[in-house]
Design an enzyme around this catalytic site. Sequence first.
Site, PDB file in Angstrom:
ATOM      1  N   LYS A 276     -18.410  25.576  32.167  1.00 23.26           N
ATOM      2  CA  LYS A 276     -18.472  24.951  30.847  1.00 23.26           C
ATOM      3  C   LYS A 276     -19.888  24.471  30.559  1.00 23.26           C
ATOM      4  O   LYS A 276     -20.607  24.079  31.479  1.00 23.26           O
ATOM      5  CB  LYS A 276     -17.543  23.727  30.813  1.00 23.26           C
ATOM      6  N   ARG A 350      -3.150  27.169  32.363  1.00 28.87           N
ATOM      7  CA  ARG A 350      -1.945  28.004  32.223  1.00 28.87           C
ATOM      8  C   ARG A 350      -1.588  28.674  33.538  1.00 28.87           C
ATOM      9  O   ARG A 350      -0.419  28.983  33.774  1.00 28.87           O
ATOM     10  CB  ARG A 350      -2.155  29.019  31.086  1.00 28.87           C
TER      11      ARG A 350
END
Length: 497
Positions: A276, A350
């Site tokens: 990130k 997820r």
Amino acid sequence: MTISIRKGALLTEACDLLVIGVFEGNVDKDVASLDALFGGDVRKLLVREGFTGKQNERQVFPSFGHSPAKKVLLVGMGSRADFSTDMIRRVGGAAARCARTIKATQVCMSLIGAGVRGIRPEQAAQALGEGLRLGWYTFHTYQAPKPAAAMPEVTVMVEDRSVIRAAEKGLARAAVLADATAFARDLVNTPSHHMHPGKMAEVAQTLVTRGRIRCKVLSREMMEKMGMGATLAVGDGSAHQPVGIHLTYTPPRAPKRRVAVIGKAVTFDSGGLNLKPEQGMTTMKIDMAGAATVLGLFKALAALNVPVEVHGLFLAVENMPSGSAYRPGDIVRAMNGTTIEILNTDAEGRLTLADALSYAVAKVKPDVMVDLATLTGAAVVALGDDITAIMGNHPATVKGLREASVRAGEHTWELPLFAPYDEAIKSGIADINNTGGRSAGTIKAGLFLQRFVGETPWAHLDIAGPSYCEKETRPDLPLGGTGWGVRTLMEWLEQMA
Ligand code: BES
Ligand code: MN
Ligand code: ZN
């Protein structure tokens, strides 16, 4: 904070801070008796200050005339027609903030909102108690010296003795729910080097109570044996071992329903090899907020004797880049056998939920399950910081959760699990991929999760926005972790029974 309720006249009570709620357009009436006591100057003062009772308006002034209070806080409550328990929470929060600022230890107020638009004394007291406690919350663990904890004693004055019993019940519930929320907030606020997967397991174990709450810890080896390949891949880059937690709450009497509540527990999300950028990473200690809410819920369950069986699940991992990290292009296999092509190591939540949901379906076999996850930045883009995105395969479950969230003063909005978008998560080389492309990111993440729930009634709450407060918007929501969902889930569970 102690909050007690007593019959008596509010305006003649000696205290450091007298708190009064004022409806918009009703200032004259709402401060009339105050005016009489003070000698007719309050209205003049309010006119001069432009105070009209709008929501979030506040006015603090020293009292004068014959008032035994040291200071007065007037809080605008907006129009009476829009009033709800949520406004009571805000007034409670404003009172707590003001008490801290002026160092008031004795606070007096009425049972604000009771009787307005059908709000029962018990509901009003609960909302007031929640607002006061949630507004008082701070996280000072890492600051020395800690600001003196001169916790205020709040006295709620009522005119009619008959409401006291009900109001006390509401205040007791508020104490449990606000403490559980504060507990979740603390976990979220604790930085990742201290709130690592092993620590999350330790915290879960502190919640065990004889008879009511059990805790099973899944070691890395056990997770491997069960085939949780997606979760283990996410954890591969970290020096911290992944760990799974399975909490079980058994109610006092034989339960009719079995519920699983699953939380995302990425203790730090660096993005992995798809690292990130700075702005995206700074707050990523919050990526275990879903699990924090599950832990908060378990803190409250036994205290409120909820009559359903509740399973709390999370798989705690840290998402880090390193020589052993999982890579874009890797294909991992989740516990239910589904193979997943990794297109982006930053879509890791997820992956951990794929195994957690598979585990719930296979091992817990719940009647209904809910997951909470700081899953997608797209949810923040779509709904902002205050609204949780909800999706599910079972309309009654989604509806029940949405109604519970309204009662809890937490906000949700439904997004569709639009079947045609499922195309986007298909893969040419595995069963599915883990991103689905840029558009409709929240929905595609929901469709991804749906692959792991089978026929079990299920709802997914994407709390990426509301789990963390970066800019204060209301007085019962201090900066940092919010504990979003503890109260919604409790409302939902109690309603179900
Ligand atoms: N934990 C983040 C989502 C997030 C973003 C939570 C901002 C709270 C605030 C999640 O793991 C993530 O990185 N999601 C990616 C998915 C994408 C790579 C498909 C995202 O939203 O950008
Ligand atoms: Mn991520
Ligand atoms: Zn994440």
